[in-house]
Scaffold this active site. Sequence first.
Site, PDB file in Angstrom:
ATOM      1  N   GLY A  12       3.617  -0.065   2.501  1.00  0.00           N
ATOM      2  CA  GLY A  12       4.761   0.433   1.728  1.00  0.00           C
ATOM      3  C   GLY A  12       6.008  -0.386   2.001  1.00  0.00           C
ATOM      4  O   GLY A  12       6.225  -0.827   3.122  1.00  0.00           O
ATOM      5  N   ARG A  73      -1.359  -3.242  -1.335  1.00  0.00           N
ATOM      6  CA  ARG A  73      -2.481  -2.767  -0.514  1.00  0.00           C
ATOM      7  C   ARG A  73      -3.707  -3.475  -1.078  1.00  0.00           C
ATOM      8  O   ARG A  73      -3.854  -3.577  -2.286  1.00  0.00           O
ATOM      9  CB  ARG A  73      -2.577  -1.248  -0.597  1.00  0.00           C
ATOM     10  CG  ARG A  73      -1.355  -0.573   0.023  1.00  0.00           C
ATOM     11  CD  ARG A  73      -1.564   0.900   0.282  1.00  0.00           C
ATOM     12  NE  ARG A  73      -0.597   1.374   1.270  1.00  0.00           N
ATOM     13  CZ  ARG A  73       0.615   1.843   0.972  1.00  0.00           C
ATOM     14  NH1 ARG A  73       0.993   1.912  -0.271  1.00  0.00           N
ATOM     15  NH2 ARG A  73       1.425   2.246   1.929  1.00  0.00           N
ATOM     16  N   ASP A 104       0.915   0.377  10.443  1.00  0.00           N
ATOM     17  CA  ASP A 104      -0.207   0.134  11.361  1.00  0.00           C
ATOM     18  C   ASP A 104      -1.460  -0.334  10.631  1.00  0.00           C
ATOM     19  O   ASP A 104      -2.275  -1.061  11.212  1.00  0.00           O
ATOM     20  CB  ASP A 104      -0.471   1.333  12.279  1.00  0.00           C
ATOM     21  CG  ASP A 104      -0.651   2.628  11.531  1.00  0.00           C
ATOM     22  OD1 ASP A 104      -0.351   2.668  10.324  1.00  0.00           O
ATOM     23  OD2 ASP A 104      -1.087   3.612  12.153  1.00  0.00           O
ATOM     24  N   THR A 126       8.311   0.474   8.070  1.00  0.00           N
ATOM     25  CA  THR A 126       7.886   1.587   7.212  1.00  0.00           C
ATOM     26  C   THR A 126       8.921   2.688   7.317  1.00  0.00           C
ATOM     27  O   THR A 126       9.460   2.924   8.407  1.00  0.00           O
ATOM     28  CB  THR A 126       6.494   2.133   7.609  1.00  0.00           C
ATOM     29  OG1 THR A 126       6.276   3.384   6.938  1.00  0.00           O
ATOM     30  CG2 THR A 126       6.363   2.390   9.090  1.00  0.00           C
ATOM     31  N   ASP A 128       8.471   5.762   7.237  1.00  0.00           N
ATOM     32  CA  ASP A 128       7.941   6.977   7.874  1.00  0.00           C
ATOM     33  C   ASP A 128       8.077   7.021   9.398  1.00  0.00           C
ATOM     34  O   ASP A 128       7.898   8.066   9.999  1.00  0.00           O
ATOM     35  CB  ASP A 128       6.451   7.148   7.542  1.00  0.00           C
ATOM     36  CG  ASP A 128       6.250   7.473   6.073  1.00  0.00           C
ATOM     37  OD1 ASP A 128       7.124   8.154   5.515  1.00  0.00           O
ATOM     38  OD2 ASP A 128       5.236   7.047   5.495  1.00  0.00           O
ATOM     39  N   ASP A 130       5.974   6.062  11.516  1.00  0.00           N
ATOM     40  CA  ASP A 130       4.724   6.645  12.024  1.00  0.00           C
ATOM     41  C   ASP A 130       3.823   5.609  12.687  1.00  0.00           C
ATOM     42  O   ASP A 130       2.605   5.734  12.692  1.00  0.00           O
ATOM     43  CB  ASP A 130       3.970   7.348  10.876  1.00  0.00           C
ATOM     44  CG  ASP A 130       3.633   6.398   9.736  1.00  0.00           C
ATOM     45  OD1 ASP A 130       4.133   5.248   9.738  1.00  0.00           O
ATOM     46  OD2 ASP A 130       2.865   6.795   8.842  1.00  0.00           O
ATOM     47  N   ARG A 172       3.421  12.082   5.093  1.00  0.00           N
ATOM     48  CA  ARG A 172       2.114  12.724   4.888  1.00  0.00           C
ATOM     49  C   ARG A 172       1.526  13.202   6.203  1.00  0.00           C
ATOM     50  O   ARG A 172       0.950  14.273   6.276  1.00  0.00           O
ATOM     51  CB  ARG A 172       1.145  11.743   4.209  1.00  0.00           C
ATOM     52  CG  ARG A 172       1.204  11.818   2.686  1.00  0.00           C
ATOM     53  CD  ARG A 172       0.020  11.124   2.078  1.00  0.00           C
ATOM     54  NE  ARG A 172       0.057   9.695   2.319  1.00  0.00           N
ATOM     55  CZ  ARG A 172       0.654   8.816   1.517  1.00  0.00           C
ATOM     56  NH1 ARG A 172       1.249   9.232   0.425  1.00  0.00           N
ATOM     57  NH2 ARG A 172       0.643   7.534   1.794  1.00  0.00           N
TER      58      ARG A 172
HETATM   59  P1  ATP Z   1       2.467   2.199   5.343  1.00  0.00           P
HETATM   60  O1  ATP Z   1       2.562   2.926   6.658  1.00  0.00           O
HETATM   61  O2  ATP Z   1       3.770   1.922   4.736  1.00  0.00           O
HETATM   62  O3  ATP Z   1       1.473   2.830   4.429  1.00  0.00           O
HETATM   63  P2  ATP Z   1       0.483   0.311   6.212  1.00  0.00           P
HETATM   64  O4  ATP Z   1       0.598  -1.094   6.662  1.00  0.00           O
HETATM   65  O5  ATP Z   1      -0.035   1.293   7.222  1.00  0.00           O
HETATM   66  O6  ATP Z   1       1.900   0.725   5.665  1.00  0.00           O
HETATM   67  P3  ATP Z   1      -1.979   0.376   4.698  1.00  0.00           P
HETATM   68  O7  ATP Z   1      -2.196   0.638   3.250  1.00  0.00           O
HETATM   69  O8  ATP Z   1      -2.651   1.273   5.674  1.00  0.00           O
HETATM   70  O9  ATP Z   1      -0.394   0.369   4.891  1.00  0.00           O
HETATM   71  O10 ATP Z   1      -2.429  -1.124   5.051  1.00  0.00           O
HETATM   72  C1  ATP Z   1      -1.989  -2.233   4.291  1.00  0.00           C
HETATM   73  C2  ATP Z   1      -3.145  -3.195   4.069  1.00  0.00           C
HETATM   74  O11 ATP Z   1      -3.598  -3.689   5.332  1.00  0.00           O
HETATM   75  C3  ATP Z   1      -4.392  -2.600   3.429  1.00  0.00           C
HETATM   76  O12 ATP Z   1      -4.301  -2.533   2.026  1.00  0.00           O
HETATM   77  C4  ATP Z   1      -5.470  -3.562   3.879  1.00  0.00           C
HETATM   78  O13 ATP Z   1      -5.490  -4.704   3.062  1.00  0.00           O
HETATM   79  C5  ATP Z   1      -4.992  -3.956   5.276  1.00  0.00           C
HETATM   80  N1  ATP Z   1      -5.691  -3.136   6.288  1.00  0.00           N
HETATM   81  C6  ATP Z   1      -5.483  -1.843   6.610  1.00  0.00           C
HETATM   82  N2  ATP Z   1      -6.338  -1.413   7.557  1.00  0.00           N
HETATM   83  C7  ATP Z   1      -7.137  -2.466   7.845  1.00  0.00           C
HETATM   84  C8  ATP Z   1      -8.248  -2.671   8.749  1.00  0.00           C
HETATM   85  N3  ATP Z   1      -8.697  -1.709   9.538  1.00  0.00           N
HETATM   86  N4  ATP Z   1      -8.811  -3.900   8.753  1.00  0.00           N
HETATM   87  C9  ATP Z   1      -8.372  -4.883   7.963  1.00  0.00           C
HETATM   88  N5  ATP Z   1      -7.347  -4.758   7.097  1.00  0.00           N
HETATM   89  C10 ATP Z   1      -6.730  -3.574   7.033  1.00  0.00           C
END
Ligand code: ATP
Length: 320
Positions: A12, A73, A104, A126, A128, A130, A172
Amino acid sequence: MVTRIGILTSGGDAPGMNACIRAVVRASIYNGLKVTGIMRGYAGLLAGEFIPLDVGSVGDIIHRGGTILRTARSMEFMEKANQDKAATILGQAGIEGLIVVGGDGSFRGAMTFIERGIPVICIPGTIDRDIPGTEYTIGFDTAVNTVLDAINKIRDTATSHDRTNVIEVMGRSSGHIALQAGLAGGAESILVPEVPFDLDKVCLRLLRGHDRGKLHSIILVAEGVGSAVKIGENIEARTGLETRVTILGHIQRGGSPTALDRLWASRMGAQAVALLLQKKGAVMLAVEKGELVEKDLVEALQSKNELDMGLYQLSGVLSI
Ligand code: ATP
């Protein structure tokens, strides 16, 4: 000696990401490094969407929300074959170190490069807040202030009409935004996913306030708790008090970053470059006890992100 690094934003978007990109680019150039911007996170990396970033390309962005590198994503990137491909693409582009700004999930994605010998520094970004292992994430302060501004406005109209207002905010699985904005905004009750709530107690508190002449009441609900609309309907049915529900939604993601978010984003961006120059990788930058620290990425991801229960209890004391 590292000569070219890459930067991407993923997950995000969050206000302050641009300030961070600016800091990475400027600190790199200051230290003689070249910087490649990778568009749309891991999706753009797999598609080879690269742009060169120079001093001027990050001008006039420090005050803008969102991210000039855009974000995405990518389900594709979850596949091992595509992770191999992504590492190869980085190598072909001459990128010897990577900076990932995101949540994360994005950091777990970053691990796939580290496993393939490419150093990565992760920066928590982020709204959040989190992410495990850090008490601050880029964008959180701006989001809390956006919610606070909304609370102030809703409070004006709530007082004029003698109404109860339920406000749903983002979160969430975590109640950080609800807790901090609720405490700063003087909410009567704050409902977060981390703590089970008793609607009867919430209603009792509302009626007690009403009986002593209170003209407005604000209930802050993190989205992970459940439907704010249903909570509002239940409150009205149980108390007989006129209740309105406001869902703030994506307004919380945008806007010009606060000074705090710009400062931390700038410091983290510059520090990430310094660490790559020191040949470090597998590091997550974090704020701990108010200080900027570096953490082992694997350990940080294994730790837990917890709500500040001291603050939560204080919110209960101050809203008697
Ligand atoms: P936010 O907290 O804002 O949602 P985020 O980085 O946690 O941010 P995610 O959608 O969980 O958002 O992860 C972003 C991208 O990172 C995913 O679309 C995917 O491409 C990659 N990703 C997430 N988890 C994994 C994993 N376990 N292994 C490899 N790539 C991953």
